[in-house]
Structure formats: C-alpha cells, structure tokens
Scaffold this motif. Structure first.
Motif, PDB file in Angstrom:
ATOM      1  N   GLU A 299      67.961   4.337   1.706  1.00 43.97           N
ATOM      2  CA  GLU A 299      66.720   4.173   0.956  1.00 43.97           C
ATOM      3  C   GLU A 299      65.666   5.252   1.210  1.00 43.97           C
ATOM      4  OE1 GLU A 299      65.227   0.173   0.766  1.00 43.97           O
ATOM      5  OE2 GLU A 299      67.240  -0.649   1.065  1.00 43.97           O
ATOM      6  N   ILE A 300      65.922   6.129   2.171  1.00 36.23           N
ATOM      7  CA  ILE A 300      64.956   7.193   2.453  1.00 36.23           C
ATOM      8  C   ILE A 300      65.618   8.570   2.415  1.00 36.23           C
ATOM      9  CG2 ILE A 300      63.392   8.149   4.196  1.00 36.23           C
ATOM     10  CD1 ILE A 300      62.796   5.277   5.041  1.00 36.23           C
ATOM     11  N   ILE A 301      66.639   8.750   3.225  1.00 42.29           N
ATOM     12  CA  ILE A 301      67.256  10.074   3.374  1.00 42.29           C
ATOM     13  C   ILE A 301      68.034  10.468   2.119  1.00 42.29           C
ATOM     14  CG2 ILE A 301      68.837  11.487   4.748  1.00 42.29           C
ATOM     15  CD1 ILE A 301      66.182  10.599   6.224  1.00 42.29           C
ATOM     16  N   ASP A 302      68.956   9.606   1.660  1.00 40.95           N
ATOM     17  CA  ASP A 302      69.812   9.943   0.512  1.00 40.95           C
ATOM     18  C   ASP A 302      69.024  10.187  -0.776  1.00 40.95           C
ATOM     19  OD1 ASP A 302      71.965   9.755   2.197  1.00 40.95           O
ATOM     20  OD2 ASP A 302      72.739   7.877   1.352  1.00 40.95           O
ATOM     21  N   VAL A 303      67.918   9.472  -0.954  1.00 37.78           N
ATOM     22  CA  VAL A 303      67.131   9.631  -2.182  1.00 37.78           C
ATOM     23  C   VAL A 303      65.951  10.587  -1.982  1.00 37.78           C
ATOM     24  CG1 VAL A 303      67.850   7.457  -3.213  1.00 37.78           C
ATOM     25  CG2 VAL A 303      65.813   7.514  -1.753  1.00 37.78           C
ATOM     26  N   LYS A 304      65.968  11.264  -0.842  1.00 32.20           N
ATOM     27  CA  LYS A 304      65.022  12.345  -0.556  1.00 32.20           C
ATOM     28  C   LYS A 304      63.551  11.926  -0.703  1.00 32.20           C
ATOM     29  CE  LYS A 304      68.346  15.987  -1.231  1.00 32.20           C
ATOM     30  NZ  LYS A 304      69.046  15.602  -0.045  1.00 32.20           N
ATOM     31  N   ILE A 305      63.219  10.793  -0.068  1.00 39.69           N
ATOM     32  CA  ILE A 305      61.835  10.325  -0.066  1.00 39.69           C
ATOM     33  C   ILE A 305      60.953  11.352   0.631  1.00 39.69           C
ATOM     34  CG2 ILE A 305      60.272   8.564   0.919  1.00 39.69           C
ATOM     35  CD1 ILE A 305      61.914   7.552  -1.465  1.00 39.69           C
ATOM     36  N   THR A 306      59.770  11.553   0.090  1.00 35.75           N
ATOM     37  CA  THR A 306      58.754  12.350   0.757  1.00 35.75           C
ATOM     38  C   THR A 306      57.507  11.491   0.942  1.00 35.75           C
ATOM     39  OG1 THR A 306      57.922  13.270  -1.315  1.00 35.75           O
ATOM     40  CG2 THR A 306      59.588  14.564  -0.116  1.00 35.75           C
ATOM     41  N   VAL A 307      56.801  11.781   2.032  1.00 36.74           N
ATOM     42  CA  VAL A 307      55.612  11.027   2.425  1.00 36.74           C
ATOM     43  C   VAL A 307      54.458  12.010   2.546  1.00 36.74           C
ATOM     44  CG1 VAL A 307      54.598   9.678   4.298  1.00 36.74           C
ATOM     45  CG2 VAL A 307      57.000   9.354   3.695  1.00 36.74           C
ATOM     46  N   GLU A 308      53.397  11.773   1.791  1.00 36.43           N
ATOM     47  CA  GLU A 308      52.200  12.601   1.879  1.00 36.43           C
ATOM     48  C   GLU A 308      51.043  11.710   2.315  1.00 36.43           C
ATOM     49  OE1 GLU A 308      49.180  14.971  -1.076  1.00 36.43           O
ATOM     50  OE2 GLU A 308      51.282  14.851  -1.675  1.00 36.43           O
ATOM     51  N   ALA A 309      50.622  11.855   3.571  1.00 36.09           N
ATOM     52  CA  ALA A 309      49.561  11.009   4.114  1.00 36.09           C
ATOM     53  C   ALA A 309      48.281  11.186   3.308  1.00 36.09           C
ATOM     54  CB  ALA A 309      49.322  11.326   5.582  1.00 36.09           C
TER      55      ALA A 309
END
Length: 123
Positions: A57-67
């Motif tokens: 749910e995070i790595i494979d779908v290339k999630i990005t987080v911008e604080a």
C-alpha cells in the motif's frame, strides 16, 4: 505552529525519506520489532505485518508524503501530509491529506496511527 520550529526525530525523517524513495528496507527498519501501525482503522502488529502492508500500500504504489503541518504534542509527533502516488485515486479525495501520529522510543517508531484529514482533503 511553524514547521521550521519543530525538529523531527531522525527516525521520522528516515521514515519520510524511505517512503518518498520507495525504499522498503529502510522503511521497515524505522519500526521497532513489536510496533503497531493503525492505517485507517486496520491494525498491523510487528515488522512482518507492517512490511506486508507497506510493500503493498505504500512502496509498490509509490506513495509520496509532503509534510504540510508538523506538531509535537507531549513527545509524540503529528504530521499532516499531502499524499500522492500511483494508487487508485477514484476511491479517495483529491487532494488527499493524511494525519500521521508517531510515537517514538529508542530511535524506533513504536506506534503510527494514520487517519484522513477531513479539513484539508477534498470532500
């Protein structure tokens, strides 16, 4: 509260960088062996369970987080972040903001609770 006045613990900085770099090994090593992740009311206990969740749910779908906002509250850190990635966006608001509630002990994440920020996310 300004983000510039709050210094995140190195392990949370590593968590964000590993998420944005899609680095599964560094990501999982930010957690304690017996950590708890609660992602939208689903519990994942321990590194094996957390790794399975994160890889899918995070790595494979290339999630990005911008604080967007960072708050320290009695030793815990709450980050409101703009989320992006290659996931099915038809099922979530666009833009999507999530709140990450971190508890850190001995430079490892021991608890992470993730919820949708209803005020910032599109309706």
């Amino acid at each position: 509260m300004s983000n510039r006045t709050i210094k995140l613990p190195p392990v949370i900085q590593s968590f964000i960088k590993a998420t944005n770099d899609h680095d599964s090994n560094v990501f999982i090593n930010t957690f304690a062996d017996d950590a708890l992740v609660n992602d939208v009311a689903r519990n994942f206990w321990g590194k094996d369970s957390i790794k399975q969740w994160a890889d899918k749910e995070i790595i494979d779908v290339k999630i990005t987080v911008e604080a967007d906002e960072i708050v320290e509250h009695y030793g815990d850190f709450i980050i409101t972040a703009l989320i992006n990635g290659n996931y099915d966006k038809s099922k979530v608001p666009d833009p999507l903001y999530l709140d990450y509630f971190f508890t850190v002990n001995e430079n490892r994440i021991v608890k992470l609770i993730i919820t949708k920020n209803k005020e910032k996310s599109a309706k």
